[in-house]
Design a protein around this motif. Structure first.
Motif, PDB file in Angstrom:
ATOM      1  N   LEU A 103       0.816  -1.217   0.000  1.00  0.00           N
ATOM      2  CA  LEU A 103       0.000   0.000   0.000  1.00  0.00           C
ATOM      3  C   LEU A 103       0.844   1.259   0.000  1.00  0.00           C
ATOM      4  N   ASP A 104       1.917   1.267   0.797  1.00  0.00           N
ATOM      5  CA  ASP A 104       2.752   2.466   0.827  1.00  0.00           C
ATOM      6  C   ASP A 104       3.375   2.759  -0.527  1.00  0.00           C
ATOM      7  N   LEU A 105       3.583   1.703  -1.309  1.00  0.00           N
ATOM      8  CA  LEU A 105       4.201   1.914  -2.614  1.00  0.00           C
ATOM      9  C   LEU A 105       3.277   2.713  -3.521  1.00  0.00           C
ATOM     10  N   PHE A 106       1.980   2.574  -3.262  1.00  0.00           N
ATOM     11  CA  PHE A 106       1.047   3.342  -4.072  1.00  0.00           C
ATOM     12  C   PHE A 106       0.661   4.645  -3.370  1.00  0.00           C
ATOM     13  N   GLY A 107       1.177   4.869  -2.166  1.00  0.00           N
ATOM     14  CA  GLY A 107       0.798   6.062  -1.399  1.00  0.00           C
ATOM     15  C   GLY A 107       1.905   7.086  -1.324  1.00  0.00           C
ATOM     16  N   PHE A 108       2.885   6.956  -2.178  1.00  0.00           N
ATOM     17  CA  PHE A 108       4.025   7.858  -2.117  1.00  0.00           C
ATOM     18  C   PHE A 108       3.661   9.305  -2.457  1.00  0.00           C
ATOM     19  N   HIS A 109       2.494   9.520  -3.048  1.00  0.00           N
ATOM     20  CA  HIS A 109       2.094  10.899  -3.363  1.00  0.00           C
ATOM     21  C   HIS A 109       1.860  11.702  -2.090  1.00  0.00           C
ATOM     22  N   LYS A 110       1.767  11.035  -0.935  1.00  0.00           N
ATOM     23  CA  LYS A 110       1.582  11.773   0.315  1.00  0.00           C
ATOM     24  C   LYS A 110       2.909  12.235   0.913  1.00  0.00           C
ATOM     25  N   LEU A 111       4.015  11.834   0.297  1.00  0.00           N
ATOM     26  CA  LEU A 111       5.309  12.308   0.791  1.00  0.00           C
ATOM     27  C   LEU A 111       5.502  13.768   0.391  1.00  0.00           C
ATOM     28  N   ASP A 112       5.866  14.607   1.385  1.00  0.00           N
ATOM     29  CA  ASP A 112       6.159  15.999   1.056  1.00  0.00           C
ATOM     30  C   ASP A 112       7.506  16.129   0.368  1.00  0.00           C
ATOM     31  N   ALA A 113       8.451  15.305   0.764  1.00  0.00           N
ATOM     32  CA  ALA A 113       9.789  15.440   0.182  1.00  0.00           C
ATOM     33  C   ALA A 113      10.483  14.090   0.107  1.00  0.00           C
ATOM     34  N   PHE A 114      11.302  13.953  -0.915  1.00  0.00           N
ATOM     35  CA  PHE A 114      12.096  12.749  -1.121  1.00  0.00           C
ATOM     36  C   PHE A 114      13.430  13.159  -1.736  1.00  0.00           C
ATOM     37  N   PHE A 115      14.356  12.216  -1.860  1.00  0.00           N
ATOM     38  CA  PHE A 115      15.711  12.525  -2.330  1.00  0.00           C
ATOM     39  C   PHE A 115      16.126  11.530  -3.401  1.00  0.00           C
ATOM     40  N   ILE A 116      16.764  12.045  -4.439  1.00  0.00           N
ATOM     41  CA  ILE A 116      17.150  11.205  -5.567  1.00  0.00           C
ATOM     42  C   ILE A 116      18.577  11.537  -5.978  1.00  0.00           C
TER      43      ILE A 116
END
Lengths: 258, 295
Positions: free
Chosen positions: A88-101
């Motif tokens: 479920l979290d894999l499809f809920g990543f749009h709720k992350l405010d910030a991420f790093f790449i």
């Protein structure tokens, strides 16, 4: 003045851009953003939703956190309030405010490549680690930061040989609008030499600040494309004593970033 | 008539895995890979496998590539983070073009497994639009959402012959429970035609029924394998064995550079010589195994 490592400066700078209350997570094997996130939590973010490995944790009153060598280490469980729910979290990543790449190539429009440098036919001249979660996270997380420990012309290229995570495409149209992506794209690119932002008009990388002791020439020499250079470029604010204290005593006691 | 047991020995489990099959491997990066089965597949030299890694996979997949078992790979990452940014044999195979890599990211694999488990032809995702993934991987098809008209990426379902996983415990009827994160194992078991699970402990059916909510899935075969995920972690039992992972990476890396002595020794000691799982644990050593603790 207190001495500090360049990775410490990068972590401190990023931590200031992460806000209290935000939901932020860090991927595998990425010590600078990991330190930045913990530092922002301890310095100004008690309400942050803190991703730590595959958990969300509550670190209130925790004097010192462990260094995680592996993302799926289960030991942060001692502080965890919830664990990542698969899938479920894999499809809920749009709720992350910030991420790093990061990337083995990073181009002028913030596109990144973790797949490889193609050679002839199906061969790679250099095979990269793979896209991990970046293809989706770059599309859906509300914003992200490109972070690299190396600033060289081989990494900073005009155009990625392969795009595994979309930044702003080729800059000519707004690919994020075209593809209806919920994420707003890369906000900053943080390197050992400088910080880039993205020009709102051209979506091209633009020099935002220079780390202490670095010249515009150093950046230009080490960048494989011509970044936009505004007239006034401030110096990246170095770590404060308070930041270094938290970083060294609570976040990174082993000194990975020194 | 008696209810049948799901508990089998190693060789019975391995005999289910045949050349040319599509298998999916449980766990996540450096956690909970069914290493007893992985070593068995390598030792018995299965060929032409299509291997679906644990979204992001680790050196279990690298080992299978090193043993020449893999024809096609579905994985978003193969490595051990700071110990090895990339699996040495994976990198070599990518550069020599000796295996086919089905280009994807973690969420694309998750969608593929979910589509198979749900018996639908595809599941749409947003990531990948505007990237080179649909170019490198023509199975990923861009289409327009019939509801809102947005462009989306269709990730197709795929037939999976066998899921192999490692869990905390199971009873003799194949009811599998985890003390920690089950990662994608549950969806893998639902997607695959057949599931083989190795477990740290066999527990009684009564113990399973004390908390049926904890049962993640029912496996077709259970193999008892204490320390069965070694050198990877098994949540609630032991963390990663750093020294062992480093030993693997060092010898495998040198082998890709033409220096095969270390790799030959590693293979013989840990994979080819041991007759069974207990032999393997002997080779690793009881002091090493019992030193793997949380604190």
């Amino acid at each position: 003045m207190q001495e500090y490592g360049i990775k410490e400066l990068m972590a401190c700078w990023i931590s200031r851009d992460l806000l209290d209350g935000e939901r932020v997570a860090v991927g595998a094997n990425f010590p600078i953003p990991r330190a930045a996130l913990l530092l922002s939590y301890f310095s100004h973010g008690p309400n942050m939703k803190m991703g730590m490995g595959s958990f969300y944790v509550n670190l209130k009153d925790i004097d010192q956190v462990m260094t995680l060598k592996y993302f799926s280490d289960y030991r942060p469980k001692r502080w965890a309030e919830s664990a990542a729910f698969f899938p479920l979290d894999l499809f809920g990543f749009h709720k992350l405010d910030a991420f790093f790449i990061s990337g083995i190539q990073i181009d002028a429009y913030g596109n990144t490549n973790l797949i490889g440098i193609p050679g002839e036919k199906n061969h790679y001249k250099f095979r990269g680690p793979g896209s991990i979660g970046t293809t989706t996270l770059s599309a859906v997380a509300r914003r992200y930061y490109i972070v690299t420990e190396h600033h060289t012309p081989r990494i900073f290229v005009k155009k990625c040989a392969i795009v595994s995570a979309l930044g702003y495409g080729d800059g000519t149209s707004d690919p994020r609008k075209k593809y209806c992506l919920p994420g707003k794209g890369p906000r900053y690119c943080i390197t050992p030499l400088c910080v880039f932002d993205f020009s709102p008009d051209t979506k091209q990388m633009r020099l935002f600040s220079l780390h202490p002791g670095v010249s515009i020439d150093d950046v230009i020499k080490n960048t494989g494309f011509q970044p936009e250079i505004p007239e006034h470029i401030p110096e990246t604010a170095p770590p404060t004593l308070k930041e270094l204290d938290i970083l060294r005593n609570r976040v990174d006691p082993e000194g990975l970033l020194r | 008539m008696e209810r049948k047991t799901a508990i089998v020995d190693e060789s019975a489990a391995l005999s289910m895995i045949k050349d040319g099959m599509t298998i999916v491997i449980g766990g996540f990066i450096t956690a909970q890979h069914p290493m007893l089965l992985i070593r068995g597949i390598a030792k018995e030299k299965r060929k032409n496998l299509t291997v679906i890694g644990s979204l992001s996979a680790s050196l279990e997949v690298d080992m299978l590539i090193g043993y020449g078992c893999v024809k096609s790979l579905v994985a978003a990452y193969v490595g051990a983070e700071a110990v090895a940014a990339m699996g040495p044999f994976y990198k070599e195979a990518g550069e020599k073009g000796t295996i086919h890599i089905w280009e994807c990211d973690e969420i694309i694999i998750a969608a593929m497994l979910q589509a198979t488990a749900s018996a639908v032809p595809f599941i749409p995702v947003r990531g990948g639009l505007g990237t080179d993934l649909p170019v490198l991987n023509p199975d990923l098809k861009i289409f327009n959402d019939p509801v809102n008209g947005d462009p989306l990426l269709a990730v197709p379902a795929r037939k999976i012959d066998i899921a192999i996983t490692h869990a905390s415990c199971a009873d003799c009827f194949g009811n599998v429970q985890y003390k920690g994160n089950a990662f994608m194992d549950q969806v893998m078991a639902r997607a695959a035609d057949f599931t083989i699970t190795t477990v740290e402990k066999i527990i009684s059916p009564e113990e399973i029924r004390q908390n049926p909510y904890q049962t993640a899935y029912v496996a077709d075969m259970i193999v008892r394998a204490p320390f069965g995920a070694h050198p990877f972690s098994s949540h609630g039992f032991y963390p990663e064995d750093d020294d062992f992972l480093t030993e693997y990476v060092t010898s495998a890396y040198l082998a890709t550079k033409g220096e095969i002595t270390g790799w030959t020794q590693f293979k013989r000691k840990y994979i080819d010589a041991p007759e069974d799982h207990l032999d393997y644990l002997d080779a690793v050593g009881i002091r090493k195994l019992f030193s793997l603790n949380e604190f």
